[in-house]
Scaffold this motif. Structure first.
Motif, short mmCIF file in Angstrom:
data_model
loop_
_atom_site.label_atom_id
_atom_site.label_comp_id
_atom_site.label_asym_id
_atom_site.label_seq_id
_atom_site.Cartn_x
_atom_site.Cartn_y
_atom_site.Cartn_z
N ARG A 194 -16.40 13.24 -41.68
CA ARG A 194 -15.16 13.43 -42.43
C ARG A 194 -15.40 13.32 -43.93
O ARG A 194 -14.85 14.09 -44.73
CB ARG A 194 -14.11 12.42 -41.98
N LYS A 197 -17.09 16.45 -45.28
CA LYS A 197 -16.23 17.64 -45.35
C LYS A 197 -15.63 17.85 -46.73
O LYS A 197 -15.35 18.98 -47.13
CB LYS A 197 -15.11 17.52 -44.31
N VAL A 201 -17.87 21.86 -46.18
CA VAL A 201 -17.13 22.02 -44.93
C VAL A 201 -18.06 22.48 -43.80
O VAL A 201 -17.97 21.98 -42.67
CB VAL A 201 -15.98 23.03 -45.13
N ALA A 204 -20.39 19.68 -42.68
CA ALA A 204 -19.62 18.67 -41.96
C ALA A 204 -19.29 19.15 -40.55
O ALA A 204 -19.33 18.37 -39.58
CB ALA A 204 -18.35 18.35 -42.72
#
Length: 210
Positions: A194, A197, A201, A204
């Motif tokens: 998390r 991210k 993105v 992650a």
């Protein structure tokens, strides 16, 4: 037991059983028994190990090891893959390194830490993260050679070892990107994904899938 919240009630059950074995074998020589790592912060069932540190007067003798093994012979470590003594500290050895553990990521089950003990500082953790990042490329090259001819049992061990390379490297990356160092080093895999991210993105998502 200290008041830090643990990852699961199983942590308490396992901690009590393993600590009892060491207390039986070592008696008054056992100064402190401390659980740390993913057992406290969050673990992957049937994959993560259960890490603990023993503070003792003197070293662990062969007879002590046999007695502990006998006491834990039928012990069930589920949902952890196994229990691991990550460090044994001889509190009477003046040359013993007197630091370790991360604030908020350990639980004292028995006794107390030595009076001159210090926890890992954010600066030290940041440097460990940098070391982990530097290790990624050479470790991947070495492990790729090991993976190519490996059988099923060997591959399982290699995947476990890869996890020990991945986790501190991600923590190191997040620390370098500006995340609070102590929070990063207390985060389990899902929380690390998390945090990642925010910066990447796609990376992650790959970590979440892993």
């Amino acid at each position: 037991m200290s008041e830090v919240r643990v990852a699961s009630p199983d942590t308490l059950r396992i901690a009590d059983a393993v600590c009892a074995a060491f207390r039986s074998a070592l008696g008054d020589r056992l100064a402190s028994f401390v659980v740390h790592g993913s057992a406290v912060t969050g673990f992957i069932p049937n994959f993560s190990d259960f890490d603990f540190v023993v503070f003792a007067h003197g070293r662990l003798a062969v007879a002590d090891a046999f007695e502990i093994q006998r006491l834990l012979a039928r012990f069930d470590s589920t949902p952890f893959s196994y229990v691991q003594l990550s460090r044994l500290v001889d509190v009477d050895d003046v040359l013993e390194r007197r630091n370790g553990l991360i604030e908020g990521a350990y639980v004292i089950v028995h006794g107390e830490l030595p009076g001159d003990w210090s926890l890992h500082s954010p600066e030290l953790l940041r440097e460990r993260g940098r070391e982990a990042l530097r290790r990624v490329d050479p470790e991947m090259q070495r492990l790729s050679k090991d993976w190519a001819p490996a059988n099923a049992m060997q591959r399982h061990g290699l995947v476990r070892y890869l996890a020990t390379v991945l986790k501190p490297a991600v923590r190191g990356l997040l620390s370098e990107l500006g995340d609070p160092v102590l929070n990063v080093w207390r985060s389990p895999y899902p929380a690390l994904a998390r945090r990642l991210k925010v910066y990447d993105v796609e990376l992650a998502a790959q970590m979440e899938a892993l």
